[in-house]
Motif scaffolding. Structure first.
Motif, PDB file in Angstrom:
ATOM      1  N   PRO A  40      -6.225 -14.453   7.112  1.00 53.44           N
ATOM      2  CA  PRO A  40      -5.553 -15.616   6.513  1.00 53.44           C
ATOM      3  C   PRO A  40      -6.483 -16.337   5.542  1.00 53.44           C
ATOM      4  CG  PRO A  40      -6.204 -16.127   8.751  1.00 53.44           C
ATOM      5  CD  PRO A  40      -6.494 -14.650   8.558  1.00 53.44           C
ATOM      6  N   PHE A  41      -5.898 -16.816   4.456  1.00 48.69           N
ATOM      7  CA  PHE A  41      -6.662 -17.561   3.469  1.00 48.69           C
ATOM      8  C   PHE A  41      -6.996 -18.956   3.997  1.00 48.69           C
ATOM      9  CE2 PHE A  41      -6.670 -20.459  -0.222  1.00 48.69           C
ATOM     10  CZ  PHE A  41      -7.761 -19.953  -0.901  1.00 48.69           C
ATOM     11  N   ARG A  42      -6.039 -19.559   4.713  1.00 50.46           N
ATOM     12  CA  ARG A  42      -6.261 -20.864   5.320  1.00 50.46           C
ATOM     13  C   ARG A  42      -5.213 -21.060   6.416  1.00 50.46           C
ATOM     14  NH1 ARG A  42      -3.500 -22.522   0.535  1.00 50.46           N
ATOM     15  NH2 ARG A  42      -1.512 -23.571   1.044  1.00 50.46           N
ATOM     16  N   ARG A  43      -5.470 -22.018   7.258  1.00 47.38           N
ATOM     17  CA  ARG A  43      -4.511 -22.388   8.311  1.00 47.38           C
ATOM     18  C   ARG A  43      -4.073 -23.833   8.077  1.00 47.38           C
ATOM     19  NH1 ARG A  43      -4.809 -20.678  14.490  1.00 47.38           N
ATOM     20  NH2 ARG A  43      -3.919 -18.867  13.427  1.00 47.38           N
ATOM     21  N   ASP A  44      -2.764 -24.026   7.957  1.00 47.10           N
ATOM     22  CA  ASP A  44      -2.200 -25.351   7.741  1.00 47.10           C
ATOM     23  C   ASP A  44      -1.559 -25.843   9.038  1.00 47.10           C
ATOM     24  OD1 ASP A  44      -2.860 -25.235   5.040  1.00 47.10           O
ATOM     25  OD2 ASP A  44      -0.933 -24.303   4.506  1.00 47.10           O
ATOM     26  N   THR A  45      -1.896 -27.045   9.422  1.00 47.43           N
ATOM     27  CA  THR A  45      -1.244 -27.687  10.563  1.00 47.43           C
ATOM     28  C   THR A  45      -0.183 -28.634  10.023  1.00 47.43           C
ATOM     29  OG1 THR A  45      -3.250 -27.533  11.914  1.00 47.43           O
ATOM     30  CG2 THR A  45      -1.554 -29.110  12.606  1.00 47.43           C
ATOM     31  N   TYR A  53      15.256 -26.135  11.615  1.00 49.35           N
ATOM     32  CA  TYR A  53      14.427 -24.999  11.227  1.00 49.35           C
ATOM     33  C   TYR A  53      13.269 -25.504  10.372  1.00 49.35           C
ATOM     34  CZ  TYR A  53      18.346 -22.142  12.798  1.00 49.35           C
ATOM     35  OH  TYR A  53      19.327 -21.550  13.547  1.00 49.35           O
ATOM     36  N   VAL A  54      12.053 -25.151  10.790  1.00 49.24           N
ATOM     37  CA  VAL A  54      10.854 -25.520  10.042  1.00 49.24           C
ATOM     38  C   VAL A  54      10.346 -24.247   9.367  1.00 49.24           C
ATOM     39  CG1 VAL A  54       8.544 -26.509  10.155  1.00 49.24           C
ATOM     40  CG2 VAL A  54      10.313 -27.274  11.746  1.00 49.24           C
ATOM     41  N   ASP A  55      10.484 -24.189   8.048  1.00 55.35           N
ATOM     42  CA  ASP A  55      10.103 -23.003   7.264  1.00 55.35           C
ATOM     43  C   ASP A  55       8.867 -23.318   6.433  1.00 55.35           C
ATOM     44  OD1 ASP A  55      12.452 -21.392   8.009  1.00 55.35           O
ATOM     45  OD2 ASP A  55      13.571 -22.853   6.807  1.00 55.35           O
ATOM     46  N   ARG A  56       7.933 -22.368   6.417  1.00 50.92           N
ATOM     47  CA  ARG A  56       6.698 -22.545   5.646  1.00 50.92           C
ATOM     48  C   ARG A  56       6.405 -21.272   4.882  1.00 50.92           C
ATOM     49  NH1 ARG A  56       3.514 -26.944   4.060  1.00 50.92           N
ATOM     50  NH2 ARG A  56       1.376 -26.236   3.677  1.00 50.92           N
ATOM     51  N   MET A  57       6.258 -21.406   3.555  1.00 47.80           N
ATOM     52  CA  MET A  57       5.923 -20.251   2.739  1.00 47.80           C
ATOM     53  C   MET A  57       4.492 -19.806   3.064  1.00 47.80           C
ATOM     54  SD  MET A  57       7.393 -18.393   0.326  1.00 47.80           S
ATOM     55  CE  MET A  57       8.542 -19.516  -0.460  1.00 47.80           C
ATOM     56  N   ILE A  58       4.312 -18.536   3.451  1.00 47.12           N
ATOM     57  CA  ILE A  58       2.964 -18.055   3.807  1.00 47.12           C
ATOM     58  C   ILE A  58       2.459 -16.993   2.833  1.00 47.12           C
ATOM     59  CG2 ILE A  58       3.277 -18.584   6.255  1.00 47.12           C
ATOM     60  CD1 ILE A  58       3.698 -15.568   6.710  1.00 47.12           C
ATOM     61  N   VAL A  59       3.343 -16.398   2.047  1.00 45.22           N
ATOM     62  CA  VAL A  59       2.945 -15.445   1.011  1.00 45.22           C
ATOM     63  C   VAL A  59       3.797 -15.733  -0.226  1.00 45.22           C
ATOM     64  CG1 VAL A  59       2.889 -13.035   0.259  1.00 45.22           C
ATOM     65  CG2 VAL A  59       2.224 -13.633   2.606  1.00 45.22           C
ATOM     66  N   MET A  63       6.448 -33.073  15.916  1.00 44.04           N
ATOM     67  CA  MET A  63       5.951 -31.791  16.415  1.00 44.04           C
ATOM     68  C   MET A  63       4.942 -31.263  15.397  1.00 44.04           C
ATOM     69  SD  MET A  63       7.436 -30.816  19.329  1.00 44.04           S
ATOM     70  CE  MET A  63       7.422 -29.027  19.339  1.00 44.04           C
ATOM     71  N   THR A  64       3.982 -30.450  15.868  1.00 47.18           N
ATOM     72  CA  THR A  64       3.025 -29.817  14.951  1.00 47.18           C
ATOM     73  C   THR A  64       3.074 -28.307  15.128  1.00 47.18           C
ATOM     74  OG1 THR A  64       1.237 -30.070  16.561  1.00 47.18           O
ATOM     75  CG2 THR A  64       1.461 -31.789  14.906  1.00 47.18           C
ATOM     76  N   TYR A  65       2.914 -27.619  14.020  1.00 43.92           N
ATOM     77  CA  TYR A  65       2.893 -26.155  14.027  1.00 43.92           C
ATOM     78  C   TYR A  65       1.755 -25.685  13.128  1.00 43.92           C
ATOM     79  CZ  TYR A  65       7.578 -26.466  16.020  1.00 43.92           C
ATOM     80  OH  TYR A  65       8.636 -26.759  16.820  1.00 43.92           O
ATOM     81  N   ALA A  66       1.095 -24.581  13.528  1.00 44.07           N
ATOM     82  CA  ALA A  66       0.027 -23.981  12.733  1.00 44.07           C
ATOM     83  C   ALA A  66       0.607 -22.807  11.952  1.00 44.07           C
ATOM     84  CB  ALA A  66      -1.123 -23.522  13.622  1.00 44.07           C
ATOM     85  N   ASP A  79       7.417 -18.259   7.261  1.00 50.77           N
ATOM     86  CA  ASP A  79       7.312 -18.298   8.727  1.00 50.77           C
ATOM     87  C   ASP A  79       8.273 -19.376   9.227  1.00 50.77           C
ATOM     88  OD1 ASP A  79       6.590 -18.062  11.330  1.00 50.77           O
ATOM     89  OD2 ASP A  79       4.449 -18.477  11.029  1.00 50.77           O
ATOM     90  N   THR A  80       9.086 -19.063  10.213  1.00 47.74           N
ATOM     91  CA  THR A  80      10.119 -19.962  10.715  1.00 47.74           C
ATOM     92  C   THR A  80       9.817 -20.368  12.150  1.00 47.74           C
ATOM     93  OG1 THR A  80      11.818 -19.015   9.292  1.00 47.74           O
ATOM     94  CG2 THR A  80      12.581 -20.200  11.240  1.00 47.74           C
ATOM     95  N   ARG A  81       9.894 -21.666  12.403  1.00 44.30           N
ATOM     96  CA  ARG A  81       9.840 -22.201  13.766  1.00 44.30           C
ATOM     97  C   ARG A  81      11.132 -23.007  14.002  1.00 44.30           C
ATOM     98  NH1 ARG A  81       4.221 -21.901  14.754  1.00 44.30           N
ATOM     99  NH2 ARG A  81       3.555 -20.196  13.356  1.00 44.30           N
ATOM    100  N   ILE A  82      11.601 -23.016  15.233  1.00 46.55           N
ATOM    101  CA  ILE A  82      12.880 -23.647  15.557  1.00 46.55           C
ATOM    102  C   ILE A  82      12.663 -24.774  16.558  1.00 46.55           C
ATOM    103  CG2 ILE A  82      15.200 -23.308  16.500  1.00 46.55           C
ATOM    104  CD1 ILE A  82      15.031 -20.405  15.624  1.00 46.55           C
TER     105      ILE A  82
END
Length: 1007
Positions: A775-780, A671-677, A745-748, A692-695
């Motif tokens: 969005p304030f910014r987009r992180d790859t 699980y790839v979790d990224r804090m977005i707020v 792997m890369t995720y936006a 935001d979660t990606r699997i």
């Protein structure tokens, strides 16, 4: 009258005392000779007149008239239903010839004992004459027949078991020289070279194992030439060592040293011919107990008491019920599979034995055991039972760590005609505890691990004695259990309230916020199940000087873990806040493995120069028919020849393959979790977080077997008075060990903030509103996939030495020297990806990753050590003592770090770009603003660390007080030598030989 007087005078001269003494002596000798002759010849004639009687009646009548004793069984009496014979004053053999003339039976006369046996049958196409060999086996003191003795002609693959009369018949034995071996519980193994002739028979007296014997064996013994390099450890050596687990026995091997005393509070693995704690090496050691593998393939309980992806925990195997252990260090027979490093073959006790109670005590451990073997009548076979309990408190000054073990087993063995079988049941339970110090404030934190194992095994053999199947063997085993890990602890965060990520679906989710610290509990439950089945067949072909024994077989293994897996007592209070997504082990597929092997054992004797070749191949396939299926073909050869009688030269080559376990083949989702707020007003109760979660569905289907290629050469020099020098040089290389795979792997991810309106506060308080269009910014984010590959590499090479220096007769002391030089190299073959030098931003969002070639860094260790052991044995006192002096003469360790030159880079679109030499030669070349020359990393060279010479002396004593009681005593690090030394790289002193001083005593009683 004169003639009469002359005659009388002559007799008077003859009756002179000098003549009388001579005459008397001659007369005595004549009488003794006549008496012996009468006993041997006069007592073998019988007169019989019997009609329609059984063999029992016939032999009873013959025993009345002679000194012969007859040995036969019920089946023979049943098949020879009625006997009618009328003879007068004929020899016993004449009677037997008439009785068995048209029968399937014949007889063998061994002294004054007659054994009824099967007639030898000439097999079709036989080019070499064969015969049956009859053995009568007795106790050397009491002279009673021994039941259940295994009689083996190993090089021919022929075996038999003595019946209630102590008689065994080895059938269809080719004429000529071979070696006979006899084995039974409680007696010394019997070995003798025999020259088989027609109707060969032999009476053997076996000696009961005792310290009163002239010879005892308390060291590991090497194998015979032509077989895999191995060490065999017998019951006397186990008792003398006072071992508490299988791990303790490893110090008897060349190059294996006592480095610290075990308190049994942490897992114990076996590393073979390596100086590194390489999990792949331990995982590749096959532990076989009574023919059944003890596997770690389905162990998924990852915690401080379990080694997932490593070796089997040797603490589970007690030693008080072990009869022998063989450690195969060289190229094993193809009969042994699913290994990459070596094999440990354990045989437990079965057979008649007295009640035996043992108690062992040392500062950390208390152990008690009880065992007994019963003979259940003439045809009931043998029943064995054993029980042992061990408790360890770790450091006796504390009670925070403890370990408990209970082992219990039962075994039944019997022989029914050509079928010999042994059935065993076993239980093992271990409990690890880590608790708070009683003097501390009780906050409810503790950890406990319970592991229970139930084992059923059944092995048998059929002695068919046919042309293509002399002996058919089989093994069936089922091992199941439960591994239960539980912990209660305090989870804390240094950054304030703890966000909890629990989502199991992709998308945006609200994080659960918990206090900065909270009490929780949970654990892991595993339920491993293993099923093993094996069938093997062997037969031999002999033509002149050439003797070949063929061994072939098939195996099936099934492994599954149906446990609950990781769990939280309260899912709202997870043990692992950022990865609180437990997986049930029952969701993971089972492992299915099929194997087949074929081996030829060739023995050739040309001009008194014996040549032995063991050559075979093994095929193994895991998960047949599936996309993740993996297979291997493992050829193995052992060769030895003797150019002269006192020298054996040997060489070996082989490939050993270990299949992946569940943890390698079926990893969990990543699980790839990224804090977005991350919104807050300063009030902790109004903090609001979204993630935001990606699997990633981790796929390890491209894994191959961990495969070691092994080379070995050596020689044995046989010296007078049983002295011997044995030297073996080896090289093991494994480029396919299991390790992490560098795949990305890369995720936006879009991040939202209050500053640009992406997060709108709620004027009435409570949760804010998120405008996903701003969005304030987009992180790859670039992240590894979590996949595994065959990226771990190792090279282990060295020389092993074993020398029997012989006996110093005046002090009845044998000297043994063992040791070795080992060089171990550990590395990874996976490309090394790093963030560019000069980048200081978010570790997950670097614009690209620089790739460097593999094997740039290696961990290299070298060591040369010896162990000199003096064994003093005084049979009259029934005592044996030994002193072992171990020395580490050379200790070297170094981590190489070669110059790193970029070979490519991976951008955030996962496109790989090669870096050419022209780019490297350009001093101003840049990659996305980062200078390429800055990415060339000079090595941080450090000299090797070398430690000074270190020695250690251990002492052991074993004494039989009487025939039913004895004791043993040991002291490790007898002079309490724990020096403070420094290496060549520092002047800082460190304590060495730490935790090597210990002492203990063992009491044993036989009833």
């Amino acid at each position: 009258m004169k003639k009469i007087k002359k005659y009388c005078r002559n007799w008077i001269k003859i009756l002179d005392p000098r003549f009388l003494s001579v005459f008397t002596l001659v007369g005595i000798l004549f009488c003794v000779s006549a008496a012996g002759s009468a006993q041997q010849i006069g007592r073998q004639y019988v007169t019989l007149d019997l009609k329609g009687v059984t063999l029992s009646v016939l032999f009873e009548e013959m025993m009345k008239q002679t000194d012969y004793r007859f040995f036969f069984n019920d089946a023979q009496e049943k098949n020879v239903k009625e006997v009618s014979i009328s003879v007068k004053h004929v020899r016993v053999d004449s009677v037997l010839n008439q009785v068995f003339k048209n029968s399937r039976y014949t007889y063998r006369i061994i002294g004054t004992q007659v054994a009824i046996v099967d007639k030898p049958v000439q097999l079709p196409g036989q080019s070499v004459r064969r015969t049956n060999v009859t053995l009568l086996v007795k106790d050397s003191v009491a002279g009673i027949p021994l039941v259940g003795v295994a009689c083996i002609l190993k090089e021919l693959g022929i075996y038999a078991v003595t019946d209630i009369n102590g008689v065994a018949v080895l059938q269809q034995v080719p004429l000529g020289k071979t070696e006979l071996e006899l084995q039974i519980l409680g007696y010394e193994n019997y070995k003798k070279g025999i020259n088989v002739e027609v109707n060969y028979s032999l009476e053997i007296r076996m000696i009961e194992t005792s310290l009163a014997l002239d010879e005892v064996n308390v060291v590991a013994t090497k194998n015979e030439a032509g077989q895999a390099t191995s060490s065999k450890i017998g019951r006397q050596a186990i008792d003398h060592l006072q071992a508490t687990s299988l791990a303790d026995l490893m110090q008897l091997l060349p190059g294996q040293l006592l480095k610290q005393n075990s308190d049994m509070t942490s897992p114990e693995q076996f590393y073979l011919r390596t100086l590194n704690s390489d999990k792949n090496n331990a995982f590749g050691v096959s532990i076989m107990v009574d023919g059944i593998p003890m596997s770690n393939d389905v162990n998924l309980n990852s915690n401080e008491f379990n080694v997932v992806g490593g070796g089997y925990d040797l603490r589970k195997i007690g030693t008080d019920n072990i009869e022998s252990v063989e450690v195969i260090r060289g190229v094993p027979s193809v009969e042994y599979g699913d290994l990459s490093a070596g094999a440990v073959i354990v045989k437990t006790s079965v057979g008649k034995s007295p009640y035996q109670a043992r108690v062992k005590v040392n500062p950390s451990i208390i152990q008690a055991s009880l065992g007994k073997g019963w003979r259940l009548g003439d045809k009931g076979g043998f029943l064995n039972g054993s029980f042992d309990y061990l408790k360890s408190s770790g450091d006796p000054r504390k009670k925070t760590n403890s370990f408990d073990r209970i082992n219990a087993s039962a075994a039944y063995m019997n022989t029914f005609g050509i079928w010999r079988m042994t059935t065993r049941f076993g239980y093992s339970g271990i409990i690890d505890n880590v608790q708070q110090d009683p003097d501390e404030v009780d906050n409810g934190t503790y950890t406990e691990s319970k592991d229970y194992t139930l084992k059923f095994s059944h092995e048998g053999s059929f002695s068919f004695n046919s042309a293509l199947s002399r002996t058919l063997r089989y093994n069936v085993g089922v091992t199941t259990g439960r591994s239960d890990y539980f912990t209660s602890k305090i989870v804390s965060s240094s950054t304030g309230r703890t966000p909890i990520f629990t989502a199991k679906e992709e998308g945006i989710h609200e994080a659960i916020l918990l206090p900065a610290s909270y009490a929780t509990s949970g654990g892991t439950i595993g339920k491993p199940l293993s099923v093993f089945a094996k069938v093997s067949n062997d037969f031999f072909v002999k033509a002149g000087l050439l003797n070949q024994r063929f061994n072939m077989g098939v195996e099936y293994r099934y492994s599954k873990n149906s446990g609950k897996g990781d769990y939280n007592t309260d899912d709202a209070l997870p043990l692992k806040p950022t990865s609180a997504r437990p997986r049930g082990f029952d969701e993971i597929p089972a492992l299915n493995q099929l194997s087949a092997y074929f081996e030829d054992n060739i023995m050739l004797n040309i001009d008194e120069c014996p040549v032995t070749i063991q050559a075979g191949v093994r095929y193994t396939v895991l998960q047949p028919g599936k996309s993740e299926s993996v297979w291997s073909l493992s050829p193995r050869v052992n060769l030895s020849f003797s150019p002269v009688k006192w020298l054996d030269v040997k060489a070996a080559f082989g490939k050993n393959a270990k299949t992946p376990g569940l943890t390698h083949l079926y990893p969990d989702l990543k699980y790839v979790d990224r804090m977005i707020v991350n919104y807050g007003t300063g009030n902790p109760d109004e903090q609001y977080m979204l993630y935001d979660t990606r699997i990633i569905h981790v796929n390890n289907s491209k894994l191959k077997n961990s495969t070691t290629t092994r080379y070995e050469v050596g020689f044995d020099v046989k010296l007078p008075k049983d002295r011997m020098i044995s030297i073996s040089a080896f090289r093991d290389k494994n480029d396919l060990g299991f390790g992490s795979l560098s795949q990305y792997m890369t995720y936006a991810f879009d991040y939202y903030d209050i500053s640009n309106g992406g997060v709108v506060p709620n004027p009435e308080g409570g949760k804010p509103t998120v405008d996903y269009s701003k969005p304030f910014r987009r992180d790859t984010v670039m992240t590894t996939t979590g996949e595994m590959g065959n990226t771990s590499g190792s090279v282990n090479e060295g020389v092993e030495l074993e020398i029997n220096l012989g006996k110093i007769n005046p002090i009845r002391t044998d000297l043994y020297l063992r040791g070795g030089y080992t060089r171990s190299e550990l590395y990874s073959s996976a490309p090394l990806y790093t963030r560019p030098v000069g980048y200081s931003g978010d570790v997950d969002t670097s614009p690209f990753r620089i790739a460097y070639s593999s094997k740039l860094q290696k961990d290299i260790d070298k060591q040369f050590s010896t162990q000199l052991q003096a064994v003093c044995h005084i049979p009259k006192l029934k005592i044996v003592g030994s002193a072992t002096f171990q020395v580490i003469w050379y200790n070297y360790s170094k981590s190489t770090n070669s110059k790193r030159i970029p070979m490519g880079y991976l951008d955030n679109k996962l496109v790989y770009h090669e870096i050419t030499q022209a780019m490297l030669d350009d001093p101003d070349y840049k990659i996305q603003g980062y200078k390429l020359q800055d990415q060339i990393i000079d090595p941080q060279v450090s000299d090797a660390i070398k430690q000074p010479i270190l020695w250690l002396m251990n002492f052991r004593l074993t004494k039989n007080i009487s025939d039913f009681a004895g004791f043993s005593f040991y002291v490790n690090n007898l002079p309490y030598y724990e020096p403070w030394q420094h290496s060549n790289q520092t002047k800082t002193l460190s304590e060495r030989n730490k935790n090597t001083f210990a002492f203990g005593v063992e009491l044993s009683i036989k009833l």
